[in-house]
Design an enzyme around this catalytic site. Sequence first.
Site, PDB file in Angstrom:
ATOM      1  N   HIS A 110       0.844  -1.199   0.000  1.00  0.00           N
ATOM      2  CA  HIS A 110       0.000   0.000   0.000  1.00  0.00           C
ATOM      3  C   HIS A 110       0.881   1.252   0.000  1.00  0.00           C
ATOM      4  O   HIS A 110       1.746   1.416   0.862  1.00  0.00           O
ATOM      5  CB  HIS A 110      -0.891  -0.028   1.244  1.00  0.00           C
ATOM      6  CG  HIS A 110      -1.927   1.033   1.318  1.00  0.00           C
ATOM      7  ND1 HIS A 110      -3.136   0.970   0.653  1.00  0.00           N
ATOM      8  CD2 HIS A 110      -1.941   2.218   1.986  1.00  0.00           C
ATOM      9  CE1 HIS A 110      -3.849   2.042   0.922  1.00  0.00           C
ATOM     10  NE2 HIS A 110      -3.148   2.835   1.722  1.00  0.00           N
TER      11      HIS A 110
ATOM     12  N   PHE B   7      -2.287  10.892   8.052  1.00  0.00           N
ATOM     13  CA  PHE B   7      -1.199  10.493   8.953  1.00  0.00           C
ATOM     14  C   PHE B   7      -1.340   9.029   9.350  1.00  0.00           C
ATOM     15  O   PHE B   7      -2.459   8.515   9.406  1.00  0.00           O
ATOM     16  CB  PHE B   7      -1.215  11.354  10.226  1.00  0.00           C
ATOM     17  CG  PHE B   7      -1.120  12.824   9.928  1.00  0.00           C
ATOM     18  CD1 PHE B   7       0.104  13.430   9.699  1.00  0.00           C
ATOM     19  CD2 PHE B   7      -2.280  13.579   9.822  1.00  0.00           C
ATOM     20  CE1 PHE B   7       0.179  14.780   9.379  1.00  0.00           C
ATOM     21  CE2 PHE B   7      -2.215  14.932   9.508  1.00  0.00           C
ATOM     22  CZ  PHE B   7      -0.978  15.542   9.290  1.00  0.00           C
TER      23      PHE B   7
ATOM     24  N   MET C  76      -4.436  10.327  -2.129  1.00  0.00           N
ATOM     25  CA  MET C  76      -5.092  11.339  -1.288  1.00  0.00           C
ATOM     26  C   MET C  76      -4.704  12.698  -1.860  1.00  0.00           C
ATOM     27  O   MET C  76      -3.942  13.460  -1.261  1.00  0.00           O
ATOM     28  CB  MET C  76      -4.634  11.179   0.168  1.00  0.00           C
ATOM     29  CG  MET C  76      -5.241   9.973   0.856  1.00  0.00           C
ATOM     30  SD  MET C  76      -4.339   9.480   2.334  1.00  0.00           S
ATOM     31  CE  MET C  76      -3.090   8.437   1.598  1.00  0.00           C
TER      32      MET C  76
ATOM     33  N   ASP D   9      -8.528   0.991   6.034  1.00  0.00           N
ATOM     34  CA  ASP D   9      -7.240   1.679   6.166  1.00  0.00           C
ATOM     35  C   ASP D   9      -7.269   2.626   7.365  1.00  0.00           C
ATOM     36  O   ASP D   9      -8.068   3.561   7.399  1.00  0.00           O
ATOM     37  CB  ASP D   9      -6.985   2.470   4.868  1.00  0.00           C
ATOM     38  CG  ASP D   9      -5.624   3.128   4.809  1.00  0.00           C
ATOM     39  OD1 ASP D   9      -4.827   2.967   5.755  1.00  0.00           O
ATOM     40  OD2 ASP D   9      -5.358   3.806   3.796  1.00  0.00           O
ATOM     41  N   GLY D  10      -6.357   2.356   8.318  1.00  0.00           N
ATOM     42  CA  GLY D  10      -6.215   3.244   9.469  1.00  0.00           C
ATOM     43  C   GLY D  10      -6.466   2.534  10.783  1.00  0.00           C
ATOM     44  O   GLY D  10      -7.565   2.048  11.027  1.00  0.00           O
ATOM     45  N   GLY D  11      -5.419   2.437  11.602  1.00  0.00           N
ATOM     46  CA  GLY D  11      -5.578   1.868  12.944  1.00  0.00           C
ATOM     47  C   GLY D  11      -5.798   0.368  12.977  1.00  0.00           C
ATOM     48  O   GLY D  11      -6.283  -0.164  13.977  1.00  0.00           O
TER      49      GLY D  11
HETATM   50  C1  DX5 Z   1      -3.591   7.404   6.354  1.00  0.00           C
HETATM   51  C2  DX5 Z   1      -3.093   6.408   5.347  1.00  0.00           C
HETATM   52  C3  DX5 Z   1      -2.879   5.057   5.889  1.00  0.00           C
HETATM   53  C4  DX5 Z   1      -1.845   4.953   6.977  1.00  0.00           C
HETATM   54  C5  DX5 Z   1      -2.302   3.886   7.921  1.00  0.00           C
HETATM   55  O1  DX5 Z   1      -3.960   8.564   5.713  1.00  0.00           O
HETATM   56  O2  DX5 Z   1      -3.999   6.288   4.274  1.00  0.00           O
HETATM   57  O3  DX5 Z   1      -2.609   4.107   4.867  1.00  0.00           O
HETATM   58  O4  DX5 Z   1      -0.572   4.629   6.512  1.00  0.00           O
HETATM   59  O5  DX5 Z   1      -1.453   3.877   8.990  1.00  0.00           O
HETATM   60  P1  DX5 Z   1      -1.732   3.059  10.319  1.00  0.00           P
HETATM   61  O6  DX5 Z   1      -1.907   1.621   9.937  1.00  0.00           O
HETATM   62  O7  DX5 Z   1      -0.490   3.298  11.116  1.00  0.00           O
HETATM   63  O8  DX5 Z   1      -2.969   3.633  10.948  1.00  0.00           O
HETATM   64 ZN    ZN Z   2      -3.731   4.557   2.801  1.00  0.00          ZN
END
Ligand code: DX5
Ligand code: ZN
Length: 224
Positions: A32, A142, A67, A174-176
């Site tokens: 990713h 982030f 993004m 995606d995220g957390g």
């Molecule tokens: C956030 C990104 C994610 C990010 C996820 O804007 O799209 O892909 O890297 O990071 P983690 O898994 O640490 O939440």
């Molecule tokens: Zn992402």
Amino acid sequence: MIDLAPSILAADFAHLADQIDRATQGGASLIHVDVMDGHFVPNLTVGPPVVKSLRKATRLPLDCHLMIENPDQYIPEFAEAGADWISVHQEACRHLNRTLHLIKSHGCHSGVVINPATPVETLTEVFDIVDYILVMSVNPGFGAQQFIPAVLDKVRKLADLRATRGHSYRIEIDGGVAMDTVADIVRAGTEILVAGNAVFGHGDPKQNAQALLEAARSASLQRV
Ligand code: DX5
Ligand code: ZN
């Protein structure tokens, strides 16, 4: 079938090839790549030159999460650089149908992403065009943010709508994504797990990927 897509955002950029190699040994099946433009999200990351280098460093498909504003302007360049999957944000696309067809015209899997505040209903008219739908479980921009559990209702809704209407998109989150959230995520119906911090944030990416996948696969057997 659960896929793990480690996000290189949390990796050591000076050792990307090694870090990807470790994660691949741990069972990762996609890489990713988070592309941020400092406008759609308040952060800057990488562009086509990095995708081009990654293409030579791994055989895994590159899942490029754009993004960015005005993605149509950059989709051909990402495809040319070696992106296999390209996703764009619903919130960034004025002509989403056209943008998704543009991605497909370059031979890539086309995906659409929704932010935590964007409802699933904004996507009903593109269900038959997209190969995958990415549900953001943090506000994009982030890594290492806290998972927002309420988005799992959207995953359930997407899985139900797919079954009742006969669509074939896959569902990505995606995220957390981490050891303490992955079971609920998978039980809701998620098939593709993006994980940055949980894979690259500490320790060995191989072991981290293995542990996450193991937890995901055992949870998928308990799906209700
Ligand atoms: C956030 C990104 C994610 C990010 C996820 O804007 O799209 O892909 O890297 O990071 P983690 O898994 O640490 O939440
Ligand atoms: Zn992402």
